[in-house]
Scaffold this motif. Structure first.
Motif, PDB file in Angstrom:
ATOM      1  N   LEU A   1      75.436  31.622  -5.597  1.00 18.48           N
ATOM      2  CA  LEU A   1      75.451  31.783  -4.343  1.00 18.48           C
ATOM      3  C   LEU A   1      74.353  31.648  -3.486  1.00 18.48           C
ATOM      4  N   ALA A   2      73.208  32.257  -4.222  1.00 20.54           N
ATOM      5  CA  ALA A   2      71.937  32.445  -3.517  1.00 20.54           C
ATOM      6  C   ALA A   2      71.562  31.026  -3.255  1.00 20.54           C
ATOM      7  N   GLU A   3      71.479  30.127  -4.178  1.00 23.46           N
ATOM      8  CA  GLU A   3      71.134  28.842  -4.145  1.00 23.46           C
ATOM      9  C   GLU A   3      72.104  27.860  -2.973  1.00 23.46           C
ATOM     10  N   PHE A   4      73.211  28.375  -3.039  1.00 19.65           N
ATOM     11  CA  PHE A   4      74.002  27.738  -1.703  1.00 19.65           C
ATOM     12  C   PHE A   4      73.752  27.940  -0.511  1.00 19.65           C
ATOM     13  N   ILE A   5      73.479  29.355  -0.242  1.00 17.74           N
ATOM     14  CA  ILE A   5      73.214  29.877   0.863  1.00 17.74           C
ATOM     15  C   ILE A   5      71.722  29.453   1.355  1.00 17.74           C
ATOM     16  N   GLY A   6      70.858  29.637   0.430  1.00 14.49           N
ATOM     17  CA  GLY A   6      69.366  29.013   0.706  1.00 14.49           C
ATOM     18  C   GLY A   6      69.315  27.875   1.105  1.00 14.49           C
ATOM     19  N   THR A   7      70.223  26.894   0.574  1.00 17.81           N
ATOM     20  CA  THR A   7      69.715  25.295   0.784  1.00 17.81           C
ATOM     21  C   THR A   7      70.837  25.008   2.069  1.00 17.81           C
TER      22      THR A   7
ATOM     23  N   ALA B   1      75.391  23.830  -6.568  1.00 21.78           N
ATOM     24  CA  ALA B   1      75.137  24.951  -5.759  1.00 21.78           C
ATOM     25  C   ALA B   1      74.306  24.224  -4.819  1.00 21.78           C
ATOM     26  N   GLN B   2      73.168  23.820  -4.978  1.00 21.88           N
ATOM     27  CA  GLN B   2      72.340  23.373  -4.060  1.00 21.88           C
ATOM     28  C   GLN B   2      72.880  22.099  -3.275  1.00 21.88           C
ATOM     29  N   LEU B   3      73.679  21.082  -3.944  1.00 24.92           N
ATOM     30  CA  LEU B   3      74.332  20.062  -3.390  1.00 24.92           C
ATOM     31  C   LEU B   3      75.260  20.502  -2.353  1.00 24.92           C
TER      32      LEU B   3
ATOM     33  N   GLY C   1      76.959  21.882   3.326  1.00 32.11           N
ATOM     34  CA  GLY C   1      77.390  22.824   4.260  1.00 32.11           C
ATOM     35  C   GLY C   1      76.473  22.721   5.488  1.00 32.11           C
ATOM     36  N   GLY C   2      75.097  22.761   4.987  1.00 31.16           N
ATOM     37  CA  GLY C   2      74.211  22.937   6.181  1.00 31.16           C
ATOM     38  C   GLY C   2      74.241  21.756   6.973  1.00 31.16           C
TER      39      GLY C   2
END
Length: 235
Positions: A5-11, A88-90, A95-96
């Protein structure tokens, strides 16, 4: 917070601020229109810094499959976590990019150029040779990985590392980024490119899939080379 989740939010935060500064500079009727390359480079550097501050305590804030694979190759990261981190990064990058589209919603129709609209989301070479672009993305990402390993080998005051990494991104952008837009991150390019392909952007053109492999493969090759150079010369 889980590391995935952190990698998702951070990216997602990285792309919101990084592609966001590109949108501000390129899209019509933005107050920062035509602010130039330096603003884009600084914006990306600050975006990386803030994203690391946001989630570094939970996942070490890789935010980049090339970094995740590089850290695994260097022996400092568990290979079992690599697929989840990359996914998660992708997803976060996708999302970003959607958030950037929403934020600049009124500006897409006012911007006529399909190429400029695509440039908000993903990179493109300054000249047409795919092989040259591949080499340039490879070199830039090699420098990124070497820089991260150099930074990791030194001790800084608490809280300073994200600033140093942000400066590394700015340095690469200023010195090497003018040739391809310095993706140096497969998720940073592919996620927003996918978003461009599916979003209802007025007057958009092709998502340029003929080039899309370059900012994915180049950074992965550069990551491997960077780790090999570091292990050979600096350990």
């Amino acid at each position: 917070m889980s590391p995935y989740l952190a990698e998702f939010i951070g990216t997602m935060l990285l792309i919101l601020l990084g592609d966001g500064v590109v949108a501000g500079v390129l899209l019509k009727n933005s107050k920062s229109e035509n602010a130039g390359w330096l603003v884009i480079v600084l914006g990306w550097g600050i975006a990386v810094t803030l994203a690391i501050y946001a989630v570094g305590q939970f996942s070490n804030a890789h935010l980049n499959p090339a970094v995740t694979i590089g850290m695994a190759l260097s022996g400092s990261f568990n290979w079992d976590l690599v697929p989840g981190y990359c996914a998660a990064q992708l997803a976060g990058a996708f999302g970003g990019a959607i958030l950037v589209w929403i934020h600049y919603h009124a500006h897409w129709r006012k911007t006529e150029s399909a190429a400029i609209k695509l440039a908000v989301f993903c990179t493109a070479p300054a000249e047409s040779s795919l092989i040259n672009a591949l080499v340039r993305e490879t070199i830039a990402t090699m420098v990124l990985i070497l820089g991260l390993l150099f930074i990791g080998a030194n001790k800084f005051a608490d809280g300073l590392n994200p600033l140093v990494v942000g400066m590394l991104i700015v340095s690469i952008g200023l010195s090497l980024g003018g040739t391809t837009g310095w993706a140096i991150n497969p998720a940073r390019d592919l996620g927003p490119r996918l978003a461009h392909a599916v979003l209802p952007i007025p007057g958009k053109g092709s998502s340029d899939w003929s080039y899309a492999w370059v900012p994915v493969i180049g950074p992965l090759i550069g990551s491997v080379i960077g780790v090999l150079v570091y292990k050979t010369l600096f350990l």
